[in-house]
Every structure is written in structure tokens, then in C-alpha cells.
Design a protein around this motif. Structure first.
Motif, PDB file in Angstrom:
ATOM      1  N   GLY A  27     -17.783  60.150  19.673  1.00 47.92           N
ATOM      2  CA  GLY A  27     -16.970  61.027  18.853  1.00 47.92           C
ATOM      3  C   GLY A  27     -15.675  61.422  19.523  1.00 47.92           C
ATOM      4  N   LYS A  28     -15.328  60.794  20.658  1.00 50.73           N
ATOM      5  CA  LYS A  28     -14.092  61.124  21.354  1.00 50.73           C
ATOM      6  C   LYS A  28     -12.894  60.659  20.550  1.00 50.73           C
ATOM      7  CE  LYS A  28     -11.603  60.677  25.705  1.00 50.73           C
ATOM      8  NZ  LYS A  28     -11.640  60.209  27.117  1.00 50.73           N
ATOM      9  N   VAL A  29     -11.856  61.489  20.541  1.00 49.84           N
ATOM     10  CA  VAL A  29     -10.628  61.159  19.838  1.00 49.84           C
ATOM     11  C   VAL A  29      -9.519  60.956  20.868  1.00 49.84           C
ATOM     12  CG1 VAL A  29      -8.909  61.946  18.166  1.00 49.84           C
ATOM     13  CG2 VAL A  29     -11.334  62.481  17.807  1.00 49.84           C
ATOM     14  N   PHE A  58      -7.812  47.231  14.197  1.00 50.02           N
ATOM     15  CA  PHE A  58      -8.502  47.190  15.488  1.00 50.02           C
ATOM     16  C   PHE A  58      -9.585  48.263  15.605  1.00 50.02           C
ATOM     17  CE2 PHE A  58      -4.392  45.173  16.563  1.00 50.02           C
ATOM     18  CZ  PHE A  58      -4.855  43.999  17.125  1.00 50.02           C
ATOM     19  N   GLY A  59      -9.814  48.987  14.535  1.00 46.50           N
ATOM     20  CA  GLY A  59     -10.860  50.002  14.549  1.00 46.50           C
ATOM     21  C   GLY A  59     -10.406  51.397  14.914  1.00 46.50           C
ATOM     22  N   TRP A  60      -9.081  51.595  15.033  1.00 42.82           N
ATOM     23  CA  TRP A  60      -8.553  52.913  15.373  1.00 42.82           C
ATOM     24  C   TRP A  60      -8.073  53.614  14.102  1.00 42.82           C
ATOM     25  CZ3 TRP A  60      -9.738  54.341  20.078  1.00 42.82           C
ATOM     26  CH2 TRP A  60      -9.911  53.360  21.068  1.00 42.82           C
ATOM     27  N   VAL A  61      -8.767  54.673  13.749  1.00 46.07           N
ATOM     28  CA  VAL A  61      -8.493  55.377  12.498  1.00 46.07           C
ATOM     29  C   VAL A  61      -7.986  56.780  12.816  1.00 46.07           C
ATOM     30  CG1 VAL A  61      -9.435  56.163  10.302  1.00 46.07           C
ATOM     31  CG2 VAL A  61     -10.283  54.036  11.335  1.00 46.07           C
ATOM     32  N   GLU A  62      -6.782  57.070  12.349  1.00 41.22           N
ATOM     33  CA  GLU A  62      -6.197  58.382  12.628  1.00 41.22           C
ATOM     34  C   GLU A  62      -7.050  59.477  11.993  1.00 41.22           C
ATOM     35  OE1 GLU A  62      -1.738  60.413  12.611  1.00 41.22           O
ATOM     36  OE2 GLU A  62      -2.173  58.704  11.309  1.00 41.22           O
TER      37      GLU A  62
END
Length: 324
Positions: A27-29, A58-62
Motif C-alpha cells: 500500500g506504499k505510495v 506500467f502499473g503506476w496509478v496516481e
């Protein structure tokens, strides 16, 4: 397998696990910064949605495992450095910086922090990287294909105006890549038998500067300060009857004669891949700088007519877009 061996294997696997996967599991942002050399959103230059789309691939969701801190710094290098330091204080994992001045400000304002260059003018000459293949420091990213684009702009002006004898180059006094730009264009100008002049301007000097190009043609170097003044620049070039070529399609859409440039969207999609690599543990020093391979020629036929220029058929056939 005994318990000690099992624990050792699990621990080793965790160390090798990509940050993206760990972020999803824990759950790290992650927080990244974006330093923009404009005072407000400029979709034609700062393609935030394109960056977000690339990151999602790439799997990075803001808002889920990533936060993007955007700072609209304007064209003042000192202000850019201050906001880079502000981003560093927020403990961002890296800074994305658009254009040569903002890249330099990110490097100087947040020393030691990874910087993803977006559309750097001359990263080697500006001493951002040791070489394109092996950057060797804290910076990597995308670069305009400098010499090729700049020499081609001079060549295209010469083709559009066959009687051309002199070309001037409009540059911002704040851009550290000016010498690189001018040297690349000078070499091509000499082979075409053209005289080439350098016009370096500070804020408020546009009108007098562009009038100096009368009787010849003008290359307007791609610079954030010029982009913000593009309507004024186009107005002055048309008033002075100076055929001009720009490093951005937006100028031509607003009434400029021609542009020749790589896709801005490509730079932002590529930037997303650099962010992904660094968040997954790669070092900027080991990630080669990328350059575009495709460029677009756009011609405004209405402007050509207003300037009394008949664009040769050979040039019309080469154009990717003709604006009527």
C-alpha cells in the motif's frame, strides 16, 4: 528444506522484488515531482495526461501507488531552482524536468536526486550526462535529436524560399544550449551558401530582435519563454514579412509558417518508462538517454500566401500536415 533456509530465500526474494509490486502489496505510495518551465498548464508542451497514461501502462496509478507533485515554475531559472528544492523537501523519489533550463534547475536545486530529463536540448554539452549511452550521474531521460533537427530547419527554410541569402536564429538569453543550437545550424547554413546571424534576446526585446531579421528568414529556437509569447512572435514575423520556422506545431496552428519537430507526446510516453525503471531500482547513470526517430513537418499555406511565398511542390509532398 529447513526453516532457516526458507526464511533466507524469502528475504532474498523480497529484496529483489520490484518496487511496483511491493507498492501494490504494502500500500506504499511513491511521490514524484514535475518541474514545468511555465506558469500555467500548457497541454501543447507539458502533457500530463500523456504521462499519466504512460505510467498506468506500467502499473503506476496516481492516487493508488503514485502521487505527482507539479510545480509551475515559469521561465526564471532562480524560481525553478527554488521549486526544485521544495520538491526535494517533500522527499520525492525523483524530479521530471522539461527543457534545458528546468533540467539544470532540477539538478542544481535538488543535488543528488534522480532527474528524468524531458526533451533536453543538448544534455552532453550542458554537462547533464557524460554521454547518451552512459549518462553516468543522476540524470537521464529524453533528448531532442539536436543536430539533425536544427540543420533540417535551416534546410527547409532554404527550400521554401529559394532566393534566401540570410537566416537569423532567435534565442533566449536564458538558454544554456544556445551555442550547441547555433553551431549545428551554422554548419548547414554554410553548406547551403547562407549567411547566418545569432539574435539573443531577453524579456521585452522581441520586437526589435525580430525586425533585425527583415530581408531574410528566421529560425525560432524551441524555448519555454518563446512558447508563452508565441502569438506575439507570430504577429511580429508576419508584420516584418519574415518567413519563419519553429520547433513546435502550436506556432503554425496559431499562424506561423512552418514547424519541424519530434512528437511531444513521444517525449512524455518515454518519460513514463524512465520513471518506471527508476522506481524499480535502476540507476539513472545506467539508463541510456533516448532520442526520437520521427519528425513532423507542418506548413501553414495561408501564412505562406500572406508572405508572398509559393511553397515548392517537393516541399508540399514532404509535409505531414498542411494547414489551409
Amino acid at each position: 528444506m529447513d526453516r532457516r533456509t526458507f526464511v533466507t530465500l524469502v528475504a532474498g526474494t523480497c529484496l529483489l522484488e520490484p518496487l511496483a509490486v511491493r507498492a501494490q502489496q504494502t500500500g506504499k505510495v511513491f511521490r514524484i515531482g514535475l518541474l514545468a518551465p511555465y506558469t500555467e498548464p500548457t497541454p501543447g508542451r507539458i502533457d500530463i495526461e500523456g504521462l499519466r497514461t504512460g505510467l498506468r501502462d506500467f502499473g503506476w496509478v496516481e492516487g493508488k501507488n503514485l502521487l505527482i507533485e507539479i510545480r509551475w515554475a515559469g521561465a526564471n531559472p532562480q524560481r525553478q531552482r527554488e521549486l526544485a528544492a521544495e520538491l526535494e523537501a517533500l522527499r520525492v523519489a525523483m524530479i521530471l524536468a522539461y527543457g534545458t533550463t528546468a533540467i539544470g534547475a532540477a539538478r542544481d536545486g535538488a543535488p543528488g536526486l534522480p532527474v528524468v530529463m524531458v526533451n533536453a536540448g543538448d544534455p552532453v554539452g550542458s554537462r547533464f550526462v557524460a554521454s547518451l549511452a552512459r549518462p553516468g550521474g543522476d540524470l537521464t531521460g529524453t533528448s531532442a535529436a539536436g543536430e539533425e533537427v536544427l540543420s533540417k530547419q535551416v534546410e527547409l527554410l532554404s527550400a521554401a524560399v529559394p532566393q534566401l541569402k540570410r537566416v537569423s536564429v532567435l534565442m533566449s538569453s536564458a538558454n544554456p544550449a544556445n551555442s550547441f543550437f547555433f553551431d549545428a545550424m551554422s554548419f548547414r547554413a554554410r553548406t547551403l551558401g547562407l549567411r547566418i546571424d545569432r539574435i539573443v534576446v531577453a524579456e521585452g526585446e522581441l520586437e526589435g530582435a525580430i525586425s533585425r531579421a527583415k530581408g531574410g528568414a528566421l529560425v525560432v529556437v524551441n524555448d519555454p519563454s518563446f512558447f508563452q509569447d508565441r502569438v506575439r512572435i507570430i504577429e511580429l514575423t508576419r508584420r516584418s514579412q519574415v518567413p519563419s520556422i519553429f520547433g513546435d506545431r502550436e506556432y503554425v496552428a496559431a499562424g506561423g509558417l512552418m514547424s519541424y519537430v519530434s512528437s511531444n507526446a513521444w517525449h512524455w510516453r518515454s518519460a513514463a518508462s524512465f520513471v518506471d525503471k527508476i522506481l524499480k531500482g535502476a540507476k539513472p547513470a545506467d539508463i541510456p538517454v533516448e532520442q526520437p526517430t520521427k519528425f513532423e513537418l507542418v506548413i501553414n499555406l495561408k501564412t505562406a500566401k500572406a508572405l508572398g511565398i509559393t511553397i515548392p511542390p517537393s516541399l508540399l509532398q514532404r509535409a505531414d500536415e498542411l494547414i489551409q
